[in-house]
Design a protein around this motif. Sequence first.
Motif, PDB file in Angstrom:
ATOM      1  N   ARG A   1      -6.846  -5.804  -4.853  1.00  0.00           N
ATOM      2  CA  ARG A   1      -6.625  -6.654  -3.680  1.00  0.00           C
ATOM      3  C   ARG A   1      -7.865  -7.467  -3.354  1.00  0.00           C
ATOM      4  O   ARG A   1      -7.783  -8.661  -3.076  1.00  0.00           O
ATOM      5  CB  ARG A   1      -6.227  -5.786  -2.490  1.00  0.00           C
ATOM      6  CG  ARG A   1      -5.954  -6.555  -1.218  1.00  0.00           C
ATOM      7  CD  ARG A   1      -5.625  -5.629  -0.069  1.00  0.00           C
ATOM      8  NE  ARG A   1      -6.626  -4.624   0.191  1.00  0.00           N
ATOM      9  CZ  ARG A   1      -7.738  -4.834   0.903  1.00  0.00           C
ATOM     10  NH1 ARG A   1      -7.973  -6.009   1.414  1.00  0.00           N
ATOM     11  NH2 ARG A   1      -8.589  -3.870   1.102  1.00  0.00           N
TER      12      ARG A   1
ATOM     13  N   VAL B   1       2.447   1.710  -3.512  1.00  0.00           N
ATOM     14  CA  VAL B   1       1.501   2.207  -4.515  1.00  0.00           C
ATOM     15  C   VAL B   1       1.180   3.678  -4.272  1.00  0.00           C
ATOM     16  O   VAL B   1       1.196   4.493  -5.203  1.00  0.00           O
ATOM     17  CB  VAL B   1       0.209   1.357  -4.504  1.00  0.00           C
ATOM     18  CG1 VAL B   1      -0.899   2.012  -5.311  1.00  0.00           C
ATOM     19  CG2 VAL B   1       0.499  -0.030  -5.045  1.00  0.00           C
TER      20      VAL B   1
ATOM     21  N   PHE C   1      -5.885  -0.015  -6.235  1.00  0.00           N
ATOM     22  CA  PHE C   1      -5.160  -0.986  -5.420  1.00  0.00           C
ATOM     23  C   PHE C   1      -6.115  -1.820  -4.567  1.00  0.00           C
ATOM     24  O   PHE C   1      -6.014  -3.043  -4.506  1.00  0.00           O
ATOM     25  CB  PHE C   1      -4.139  -0.276  -4.524  1.00  0.00           C
ATOM     26  CG  PHE C   1      -3.407  -1.210  -3.612  1.00  0.00           C
ATOM     27  CD1 PHE C   1      -2.414  -2.044  -4.105  1.00  0.00           C
ATOM     28  CD2 PHE C   1      -3.721  -1.276  -2.272  1.00  0.00           C
ATOM     29  CE1 PHE C   1      -1.747  -2.925  -3.276  1.00  0.00           C
ATOM     30  CE2 PHE C   1      -3.056  -2.150  -1.429  1.00  0.00           C
ATOM     31  CZ  PHE C   1      -2.070  -2.979  -1.934  1.00  0.00           C
TER      32      PHE C   1
ATOM     33  N   THR D   1       0.832  -1.203   0.000  1.00  0.00           N
ATOM     34  CA  THR D   1       0.000   0.000   0.000  1.00  0.00           C
ATOM     35  C   THR D   1       0.867   1.255   0.000  1.00  0.00           C
ATOM     36  O   THR D   1       0.612   2.200  -0.756  1.00  0.00           O
ATOM     37  CB  THR D   1      -0.935   0.011   1.226  1.00  0.00           C
ATOM     38  OG1 THR D   1      -1.733  -1.172   1.206  1.00  0.00           O
ATOM     39  CG2 THR D   1      -1.820   1.232   1.227  1.00  0.00           C
TER      40      THR D   1
END
Length: 173
Positions: free
Chosen positions: A119, A99, A115, A96
């Motif tokens: 996920r 990104v 993201f 995280t």
Amino acid sequence: MGHARRYRGQRVLRRAQRRRAGRRPVLSPAEHRRAPWEEQQTPRRTGHRPLVVSGMLLAALGLAGWAAGPGSPYPLLVAPMMAAGFGTSFALTGATATVMGAAPAGYSGTASALFNTTRQVGSATGVALGGTLLATATDYNAGVRTSMAIGALAYLTAAILAWLCVPAKPEGA
């Protein structure tokens, strides 16, 4: 408590966006006290690669341990379950941060949404695959063993990809 923590995270994110845009962040008096501590939390020398890769490897080890002993009593499975959980949380934290750190300041919301969607789709696919393997197995223990072994291989593959794709050093370091 959760709302306050989330709001604080948004303030920290806005401050980081201002800093990337070349503007001085606006800090409240309370944030002036916390600012030096927060600055020490950024991985200046190593980037997020060690956190992501070690998390993936720890999760793979946990799932492999779970695959090795699905017929074991529950107390013996606690350590592999904890390893898989801690490894996943370590990997997601670093991923995280990677990104969000790579996204331009104006696209941080889009990067976060993409993201999280990716996920969640990956998690749902993994749960569906594991459930299918459990449902089609002739024996429950064989299904758990196969399911966890495939999960461990997926984590090993992800660790290799993280080693190749996550930058070794943070930008500007």
